[in-house]
Design an enzyme around this catalytic site. Structure first.
Site, PDB file in Angstrom:
ATOM      1  N   PHE A 196       1.703  18.457  -4.261  1.00  0.00           N
ATOM      2  CA  PHE A 196       2.634  17.984  -5.296  1.00  0.00           C
ATOM      3  C   PHE A 196       4.042  18.203  -4.783  1.00  0.00           C
ATOM      4  O   PHE A 196       4.452  19.333  -4.524  1.00  0.00           O
ATOM      5  CB  PHE A 196       2.431  18.732  -6.624  1.00  0.00           C
ATOM      6  CG  PHE A 196       3.252  18.127  -7.737  1.00  0.00           C
ATOM      7  CD1 PHE A 196       2.718  17.155  -8.570  1.00  0.00           C
ATOM      8  CD2 PHE A 196       4.571  18.500  -7.935  1.00  0.00           C
ATOM      9  CE1 PHE A 196       3.479  16.562  -9.569  1.00  0.00           C
ATOM     10  CE2 PHE A 196       5.346  17.921  -8.940  1.00  0.00           C
ATOM     11  CZ  PHE A 196       4.791  16.945  -9.761  1.00  0.00           C
ATOM     12  N   ASP A 302       7.976  23.049   1.412  1.00  0.00           N
ATOM     13  CA  ASP A 302       8.352  22.878   0.002  1.00  0.00           C
ATOM     14  C   ASP A 302       8.111  24.196  -0.727  1.00  0.00           C
ATOM     15  O   ASP A 302       6.990  24.544  -1.082  1.00  0.00           O
ATOM     16  CB  ASP A 302       7.504  21.745  -0.600  1.00  0.00           C
ATOM     17  CG  ASP A 302       7.794  21.520  -2.079  1.00  0.00           C
ATOM     18  OD1 ASP A 302       8.407  22.384  -2.724  1.00  0.00           O
ATOM     19  OD2 ASP A 302       7.360  20.475  -2.597  1.00  0.00           O
ATOM     20  N   LYS A 333      13.134  25.470  -9.225  1.00  0.00           N
ATOM     21  CA  LYS A 333      12.481  26.382 -10.163  1.00  0.00           C
ATOM     22  C   LYS A 333      13.196  27.731 -10.323  1.00  0.00           C
ATOM     23  O   LYS A 333      14.265  27.784 -10.875  1.00  0.00           O
ATOM     24  CB  LYS A 333      11.015  26.537  -9.761  1.00  0.00           C
ATOM     25  CG  LYS A 333      10.241  25.200  -9.939  1.00  0.00           C
ATOM     26  CD  LYS A 333       8.802  25.407 -10.215  1.00  0.00           C
ATOM     27  CE  LYS A 333       8.008  24.123 -10.257  1.00  0.00           C
ATOM     28  NZ  LYS A 333       7.619  23.706 -11.583  1.00  0.00           N
ATOM     29  N   THR A 357      27.171  11.901  -7.041  1.00  0.00           N
ATOM     30  CA  THR A 357      28.434  12.263  -7.690  1.00  0.00           C
ATOM     31  C   THR A 357      28.668  13.773  -7.671  1.00  0.00           C
ATOM     32  O   THR A 357      29.740  14.244  -7.311  1.00  0.00           O
ATOM     33  CB  THR A 357      28.447  11.765  -9.148  1.00  0.00           C
ATOM     34  OG1 THR A 357      28.149  10.385  -9.137  1.00  0.00           O
ATOM     35  CG2 THR A 357      29.798  12.014  -9.807  1.00  0.00           C
TER      36      THR A 357
END
Ligand SMILES: Cc1ncc(COP(=O)(O)O)c(C=O)c1O
Length: 474
Positions: A196, A302, A333, A357
């Site tokens: 994931f 990750d 997280k 931005t």
């Protein structure tokens, strides 16, 4: 069982925490929670809501719902609360002038960074970066942290293609505006089955955990390799597990040698979390890194779910002791800010090739600094290790006591990052629901797994409450 705390003075981290959970309503959410949900549904999607929360009343490891039910939270807002609800250190930091200025004057960091931005980045990310990592790109969420890592890998490749006069060709400039090669070349990211990595367009193409995440969405034609399916207990299946890991590495090798387009990067979770808390050995990750190096494919780790102390190390991949650092490490997280660490300046593309931005948020950098201060001041990594070991050995005993109920217990030596499989998906869902009604907020993952994702301030007396409930309800 006797409680032994690992705080320096032997006390609880949150002296005002409730002594234990209490559920007063016959359903969770109860009547007030249901009314709140109805109200929210007038303006917002409530399809996945578990229960509405009273964040002012929640404290430490306990989440309080709209009906004032008090639950011990071992899921922690999908593994994101680092140091407890309403942590006094963080609340105090939020009142500072520095935080107020950052909150009410959010800058477009890529164009107009604050004059003290170097210090803020140093204190809010680099000071506790994984070993060997030197720079950071901040992002908004775990998904887009991963997407930026993919972009950096792809741009690194593209920008280093040999070009006659050292600049992009007319054909490249024209074709990228039509979404076609050579300006928009086909380039892939390799990920693993059951992984994931998020839900945006690029990250979703590397996510392989559940169809519901992917259905209906266009996807890049990117490859996936098998992630090792280890057998437990590990010590009884050493040879089989080694063979399984070697099989997966051979598959990676085969994909890297034969994929129809260049593969810029490979992404892997130290522990596949959403996909079922699937582990692999340190040796597997060493072999993976060596294979990627051989093929000049960048290695992205990750750490969105495993990072910031969840496994008892600041970064889970530090358990591996790799000979060289991964090319990029993504986070979100518990960090409360998201982003990508990297160590090779060559990964920085040209101005505006990666840009948005905000390019991060100074407020979140300040928050991360105080989270880490709390981790260090309270010795929380040690707490996670000690409580994790206690929890794991106690769960081993419960597994023996309740044959067939706690299967494939995993996470030994990985702090409180512990999981097991129930007998079936339905048994798992029933267990989660019963635990909630008995005051424990716990999460599932994969097909039939329970995952424990408590905060770093989860202590032995909380673990004892959890274990007693598991013993009672399993
Ligand atoms: C390992 C991992 N990577 C990426 C993500 C995506 O993060 P986000 O939901 O913040 O986009 C998640 C979320 O659960 C995750 O667990």
């Amino acid at each position: 069982m006797t409680a032994t705390y690992v705080t320096k003075d032997g006390s609880a981290y949150f002296p005002n925490e409730p002594k234990g959970p209490s559920v007063k309503t016959s359903t969770v959410p109860g009547p007030k929670g249901k009314a709140t949900l109805e109200e929210i549904s007038q303006v917002h999607d409530v399809g996945a809501v578990k229960f509405p929360v009273d964040y002012e009343k929640s404290i430490g490891n306990y989440v309080v719902d709209a009906d004032e039910n008090v639950l011990l939270d071992v899921y922690s807002q999908i593994a994101t609360i680092p140091v407890g609800y309403n942590n006094p250190t963080l609340l105090e930091a939020a009142k500072s002038d520095e935080a107020a200025t950052a909150m009410m004057n959010r800058p477009a960091l890529g164009n107009y960074p604050p004059k003290n931005w170097a210090r803020m980045v140093q204190e809010g990310a680099i000071d506790f970066a994984p070993k060997g990592q030197k720079y950071v790109y901040y992002q908004m969420s775990g998904s887009d942290a991963n997407e930026v890592a993919y972009k950096l890998a792809m741009l690194y490749r593209f920008n280093n293609l040999p070009r006659a006069n050292g600049t992009y060709t007319d054909e490249e400039n024209a074709s990228c505006m039509n979404n076609s090669a050579p300006g928009s070349p086909e380039t892939a990211v390799l990920s693993f089955r059951h992984s994931f990595h998020g839900r945006l367009f690029g990250s979703l193409s590397t996510t392989r955990s559940k169809p519901i995440h992917k259905l209906g969405m266009p996807a890049f034609n990117w490859p996936q390799a098998d992630f090792p399916a280890l057998k437990y207990p590990l010590e009884k299946h050493t040879a089989e597990n080694e063979a399984e890991e070697n099989r997966c590495i051979r598959q990676v090798e085969q994909i890297l040698s034969s994929h129809h387009c260049p593969i810029a990067a490979c992404i892997v979770e130290p522990i596949q979390s959403e996909g079922g808390d699937n582990h692999a050995s340190n040796e597997f990750f060493h072999k993976l890194q060596a294979t990627l190096n051989k093929h000049n494919v960048l290695f992205i780790v990750d750490e969105v779910q495993t990072g910031m102390g969840a496994t008892g190390a600041m970064w889970a991949h530090e358990h591996w002791n790799l000979p060289t650092p991964p090319d990029m490490v993504t986070f979100s997280k518990k960090f409360q800010a998201a982003g990508v660490y990297y160590h090779d300046e060559k990964l920085r593309p040209h101005a505006y090739q990666h840009f948005n931005t905000w390019m991060g948020d100074p407020l979140r950098a300040i928050q991360a600094k105080y989270i880490v201060k709390e981790i260090r001041d309270k010795d929380l990594l040690n707490n996670v290790k000690v409580v994790g070991d206690f929890l794991y050995t106690s769960l081993e005993k419960l597994a023996e006591k309740h044959p067939g109920k706690i299967n494939n217990l995993r996470g030994k030596g990985k702090g409180t990052f512990i999981a097991w499989d129930c007998e079936s998906p339905a048994a798992r869902d029933t267990f989660v629901a019963r635990m909630k009604m008995n005051g424990i907020n716990v999460g599932g993952c994969g097909v039939a797994a329970i995952r424990l994702r408590p905060m770093l301030v989860f202590q032995q007396h909380h673990a004892e409450i959890l274990l007693n409930k598991i013993n009672e309800l399993i």
